[in-house]
Each structure stands twice: as structure tokens, then as C-alpha cells.
Design a protein around this motif. Structure first.
Motif, PDB file in Angstrom:
ATOM      1  N   ASP A 105     -77.135  28.357  31.870  1.00 54.10           N
ATOM      2  CA  ASP A 105     -77.360  27.801  30.548  1.00 54.10           C
ATOM      3  C   ASP A 105     -77.991  26.236  30.642  1.00 54.10           C
ATOM      4  OD1 ASP A 105     -77.454  27.816  27.491  1.00 54.10           O
ATOM      5  OD2 ASP A 105     -75.544  26.937  27.474  1.00 54.10           O
ATOM      6  N   GLY A 106     -78.865  26.284  31.637  1.00 53.64           N
ATOM      7  CA  GLY A 106     -79.434  24.710  31.857  1.00 53.64           C
ATOM      8  C   GLY A 106     -78.574  23.857  32.929  1.00 53.64           C
ATOM      9  N   HIS A 107     -77.497  24.339  33.432  1.00 54.17           N
ATOM     10  CA  HIS A 107     -76.593  23.305  34.259  1.00 54.17           C
ATOM     11  C   HIS A 107     -76.885  23.869  35.733  1.00 54.17           C
ATOM     12  CE1 HIS A 107     -74.563  21.557  30.845  1.00 54.17           C
ATOM     13  NE2 HIS A 107     -74.599  22.854  30.166  1.00 54.17           N
ATOM     14  N   ARG A 108     -77.366  22.897  36.671  1.00 56.37           N
ATOM     15  CA  ARG A 108     -77.407  23.350  37.993  1.00 56.37           C
ATOM     16  C   ARG A 108     -75.759  23.287  38.693  1.00 56.37           C
ATOM     17  NH1 ARG A 108     -82.234  20.502  40.906  1.00 56.37           N
ATOM     18  NH2 ARG A 108     -81.810  22.021  42.474  1.00 56.37           N
ATOM     19  N   LEU A 109     -75.489  24.441  38.829  1.00 50.92           N
ATOM     20  CA  LEU A 109     -74.060  24.502  39.344  1.00 50.92           C
ATOM     21  C   LEU A 109     -73.619  23.578  40.768  1.00 50.92           C
ATOM     22  CD1 LEU A 109     -72.883  28.148  38.785  1.00 50.92           C
ATOM     23  CD2 LEU A 109     -72.861  26.242  36.882  1.00 50.92           C
ATOM     24  N   SER A 110     -74.657  23.575  41.652  1.00 55.77           N
ATOM     25  CA  SER A 110     -74.363  22.841  42.797  1.00 55.77           C
ATOM     26  C   SER A 110     -74.279  21.348  42.616  1.00 55.77           C
ATOM     27  CB  SER A 110     -75.811  22.946  43.726  1.00 55.77           C
ATOM     28  OG  SER A 110     -76.651  22.412  42.988  1.00 55.77           O
ATOM     29  N   GLN A 111     -74.605  20.777  41.372  1.00 57.80           N
ATOM     30  CA  GLN A 111     -74.495  19.409  40.958  1.00 57.80           C
ATOM     31  C   GLN A 111     -73.288  19.104  40.119  1.00 57.80           C
ATOM     32  OE1 GLN A 111     -78.192  18.573  38.934  1.00 57.80           O
ATOM     33  NE2 GLN A 111     -79.426  18.687  40.813  1.00 57.80           N
ATOM     34  N   LEU A 112     -72.523  20.019  39.748  1.00 57.34           N
ATOM     35  CA  LEU A 112     -71.277  19.572  39.060  1.00 57.34           C
ATOM     36  C   LEU A 112     -70.098  19.823  40.139  1.00 57.34           C
ATOM     37  CD1 LEU A 112     -71.783  22.338  36.110  1.00 57.34           C
ATOM     38  CD2 LEU A 112     -72.726  19.711  36.501  1.00 57.34           C
ATOM     39  N   ASP A 113     -69.065  18.947  39.942  1.00 53.73           N
ATOM     40  CA  ASP A 113     -68.033  18.918  40.628  1.00 53.73           C
ATOM     41  C   ASP A 113     -66.949  20.114  39.943  1.00 53.73           C
ATOM     42  OD1 ASP A 113     -66.470  17.802  38.296  1.00 53.73           O
ATOM     43  OD2 ASP A 113     -66.760  15.819  39.090  1.00 53.73           O
ATOM     44  N   GLU A 114     -65.609  20.271  40.371  1.00 52.60           N
ATOM     45  CA  GLU A 114     -64.769  21.340  40.008  1.00 52.60           C
ATOM     46  C   GLU A 114     -64.457  21.342  38.683  1.00 52.60           C
ATOM     47  OE1 GLU A 114     -60.542  23.419  41.509  1.00 52.60           O
ATOM     48  OE2 GLU A 114     -61.753  21.755  42.796  1.00 52.60           O
ATOM     49  N   ASP A 115     -64.137  19.856  38.286  1.00 56.17           N
ATOM     50  CA  ASP A 115     -63.571  19.785  36.897  1.00 56.17           C
ATOM     51  C   ASP A 115     -64.854  19.995  35.888  1.00 56.17           C
ATOM     52  OD1 ASP A 115     -61.286  19.035  37.607  1.00 56.17           O
ATOM     53  OD2 ASP A 115     -61.755  16.598  37.517  1.00 56.17           O
ATOM     54  N   GLN A 116     -66.201  19.747  36.287  1.00 55.66           N
ATOM     55  CA  GLN A 116     -67.347  19.871  35.502  1.00 55.66           C
ATOM     56  C   GLN A 116     -67.336  21.380  35.502  1.00 55.66           C
ATOM     57  OE1 GLN A 116     -69.883  17.561  37.321  1.00 55.66           O
ATOM     58  NE2 GLN A 116     -69.931  15.921  35.837  1.00 55.66           N
ATOM     59  N   ARG A 117     -67.548  22.268  36.346  1.00 54.01           N
ATOM     60  CA  ARG A 117     -67.457  23.630  36.328  1.00 54.01           C
ATOM     61  C   ARG A 117     -66.424  24.237  35.444  1.00 54.01           C
ATOM     62  NH1 ARG A 117     -68.075  23.032  41.617  1.00 54.01           N
ATOM     63  NH2 ARG A 117     -66.140  24.240  42.147  1.00 54.01           N
ATOM     64  N   ALA A 118     -65.085  23.777  35.709  1.00 55.51           N
ATOM     65  CA  ALA A 118     -64.107  24.196  34.559  1.00 55.51           C
ATOM     66  C   ALA A 118     -64.335  23.792  33.194  1.00 55.51           C
ATOM     67  CB  ALA A 118     -62.692  23.562  35.119  1.00 55.51           C
ATOM     68  N   ARG A 119     -64.959  22.889  32.757  1.00 55.05           N
ATOM     69  CA  ARG A 119     -65.223  22.755  31.578  1.00 55.05           C
ATOM     70  C   ARG A 119     -66.341  23.382  30.911  1.00 55.05           C
ATOM     71  NH1 ARG A 119     -66.766  17.533  32.066  1.00 55.05           N
ATOM     72  NH2 ARG A 119     -64.675  17.126  32.356  1.00 55.05           N
ATOM     73  N   LEU A 120     -67.304  23.709  31.912  1.00 48.79           N
ATOM     74  CA  LEU A 120     -68.560  24.585  31.650  1.00 48.79           C
ATOM     75  C   LEU A 120     -67.943  25.970  31.251  1.00 48.79           C
ATOM     76  CD1 LEU A 120     -71.439  24.847  31.267  1.00 48.79           C
ATOM     77  CD2 LEU A 120     -71.681  25.392  33.838  1.00 48.79           C
ATOM     78  N   ARG A 121     -67.053  26.432  32.158  1.00 49.75           N
ATOM     79  CA  ARG A 121     -66.577  27.768  31.871  1.00 49.75           C
ATOM     80  C   ARG A 121     -65.699  27.817  30.251  1.00 49.75           C
ATOM     81  NH1 ARG A 121     -65.061  27.312  37.271  1.00 49.75           N
ATOM     82  NH2 ARG A 121     -63.037  26.808  36.776  1.00 49.75           N
TER      83      ARG A 121
END
Length: 329
Positions: free
Chosen positions: A65-81
Motif C-alpha cells: 500500500d505504498g510503504h516500502r517495508l525495508s525502510q520501516l522499523d519494527e514499530d512502524q511495521r506494527a503500526r502498519l499492520r
């Protein structure tokens, strides 16, 4: 909604690096229902975890959805989920000490959502459980538990639903009900769905696209109708032939794929399916085929001698006649 480019996943072990995923390229459009199909150990659940940002790839890129997962830290990935993704798993994963309503309310309360009880009641009504609101999981059937899990997955209005073997533990009638329910909610919400399963028959009437995995690679990707009418990969053909058929007499022996899945610590050269493929030739055992487009750019397969090719047809005739492939007699 999802774009995967050259995705790799390697896990170090005491015996060496285990290449679970190798060079995965895949796109799933918004509102699409896609299935990832393959036998146990093919890497499909690992791929699902990476798509959802629950694990980190060893190489390549996933855009969700427009977010490159490799550029997100663990907290940002959790927020995205939390904001974008819903999950349904085979084992339901309901909290036994909470009622059906409380299980659905939990993600809403954790996110500070107001009127969580009203939302939970409405969701449970949508999945046909308005009379089970205060029942605990142990008093619900397997199908009812899975409906609660689906209601909980929809609680935060996700843009995409990941479902990992959501119907494996259910009987055939309940399987159809669960898949119909997911399809209804997908249409109502314009939601994308990624369904992981080992059974091609389960997804035949419930998906737009099917991606077939074997040995950590994609071996065929096609729109569902095209895959069933014009499959090209012998492994896909073997999977379909192994499904029980209602038009066969009872006690008919099931078709099994001979041999064992490849050893990912020391994969064979060439096509990973070659040691189990009745149509394999020397080239198959020596050189890995790339994922190649057919005349339909949405249909790709990895095989040197695909189903329907002259070589494949000749091999079938020789096998039927009891001759070796490539023999001159």
C-alpha cells in the motif's frame, strides 16, 4: 496493493544457510483475491509473514500500500499492520477466557476505539453469530470459532486480509461457508485478500489470481480461470490431479506426487521439481528455468517443457507406451 521484487529469505542453521525463498516477484492489485498455493515446506507461509511485515526479508523489496517495508522499523511495521492488515489463521487463535464478543472487541480496545462493543456486535451479526455473542470459544464449533476470528480480523477495517490455511481444520461444507463469507466481506469493503493453502480445489471459485510455489520459488502465476484451463507447469498439473473428484467411484486410489520435496539446504541443480517430474529431461536437471510469460502477460510459468508443448505431449505418449523419455525405440 502489494508489489514484491526479487524477494529472498535465508535462515542460518548449524548445517548452513537455508534458502527458504528465492527470487520471488509478485504483484497483487487492490481489491484482488489472490491465493498462494503449494505443499508444506514450499515457503508460502514464510512469504505471507514477510508480506505482512511480521518478518524481515534477507533481500529484495516488498511494497505494501505504498510503504516500502525495508525502510520501516519494527514499530512502524506494527503500526502498519494495525492500520491496514487483518489476519485469519488455521488455528483460530481465540483467547479462551474471553467470549466471542470480547475476542472481537480486543483489537478495538487496544487501539482506543470507542463503542467497541457495538462494533463487535455488528461484526458478529455479519458473520452469522448474533446469538453467540457471550459464548466462550470452547462452546463454539470449529466453523463458529473461525467466524469469530474473521469478525476480529475485520474489526479495524483492514485494506488487506491475510488468511493462512483458514479452512484446513474444517469439513467441506464449513470450508465453503468460510470462503463465501470472506468473499462477501471483500466485496463489501473493496478489500484485498491473500489466501495461503495447499489445496487448489479450495481456491478454485474464490480467487482472482493463483501463485503456485515449489521449493521456495514461484513456479506458475496466472488468473484463476486461466490456470485451471491452461496450466503449463507439470507441478501445477500434478497438484490438480491429486485432488479427490466427486465423479470418481468411491475408494478410487488418489494420485500422489512421487518422491520428496527438495532439500533447501542443498537444493538440486536445475529445476527443483525435476527429481519428481515424470517429464523431466537432462536440461531440467542442469538448468533452472526462469519464470516466463505466455501470450498472456498475466500468466507466467517456470518450465523448459511445459504442459501442452510438443515435448510434453511426446513424453506423455512414451510414458503411456512404457518407453523412456528421449529413447529411440
Amino acid at each position: 496493493m502489494i508489489k514484491v521484487s526479487q524477494l529472498l529469505k535465508t535462515v542460518p542453521t548449524a548445517d548452513g544457510d537455508l534458502d527458504i525463498l528465492r527470487g520471488i516477484n509478485l504483484e497483487i492489485a487492490e481489491g484482488t483475491s489472490a491465493a498462494i498455493v503449494g505443499a508444506s515446506g514450499s515457503g508460502k507461509s514464510t512469504l505471507l509473514g514477510l508480506l505482512a511485515g511480521m518478518d524481515v526479508a534477507s533481500g529484495g523489496e516488498i511494497t505494501l500500500d505504498g510503504h516500502r517495508l525495508s525502510q520501516l522499523d519494527e514499530d512502524q511495521r506494527a503500526r502498519l499492520r494495525a492500520e491496514k492488515i487483518g489476519f485469519v489463521f488455521q488455528s483460530f487463535q481465540l483467547l479462551p477466557a474471553l467470549t466471542a464478543r470480547e475476542n472481537v472487541m480486543l483489537p478495538l480496545e487496544l487501539s482506543g476505539k470507542k463503542q467497541a462493543d457495538d462494533i463487535a456486535d455488528r461484526l458478529l451479526e455479519q458473520v452469522g453469530l448474533s446469538d453467540r455473542l457471550d459464548h466462550y470459544p470452547t462452546t463454539l464449533s470449529g466453523g463458529e470459532q473461525q467466524r469469530v476470528a474473521i469478525a476480529r480480523a475485520f474489526a479495524r477495517q483492514p485494506k488487506i486480509l491475510f488468511a493462512d490455511e483458514p479452512t484446513t481444520a474444517l469439513d467441506v461444507t464449513v470450508q465453503a461457508q468460510i470462503l463465501d463469507l470472506i468473499a462477501e466481506q471483500r466485496a463489501e469493503r473493496n478489500m484485498s485478500v491473500v489466501l495461503v493453502t495447499h489445496d487448489l480445489g479450495v481456491v478454485a471459485g474464490h480467487t482472482d489470481v493463483i501463485a503456485v510455489m515449489y521449493g521456495g520459488r514461484l513456479v506458475e502465476v496466472a488468473p484463476t480461470a486461466v490456470l485451471f484451463s491452461d496450466m503449463r507447469m507439470p507441478y501445477t498439473e500434478a497438484l490438480l490431479q491429486s485432488i479427490p473428484r466427486l465423479d470418481q467411484p468411491s475408494h478410487t486410489r488418489l494420485n500422489a506426487i512421487p518422491g520428496r520435496p527438495p532439500e533447501l539446504l542443498d537444493p538440486p541443480p536445475g529445476c527443483a521439481f525435476a527429481p519428481r517430474c515424470a517429464f523431466a529431461r537432462d536440461r531440467c536437471r542442469e538448468e533452472a528455468p526462469p519464470l516466463t510469460e505466455t501470450d498472456n502477460p498475466e500468466h507466467r510459468f517456470a518450465c523448459w517443457y511445459p504442459v501442452g508443448s510438443p515435448e510434453h505431449s511426446e513424453a506423455k505418449e512414451r510414458i503411456a507406451a512404457g518407453l523412456q523419455i528421449g529413447s529411440s525405440s
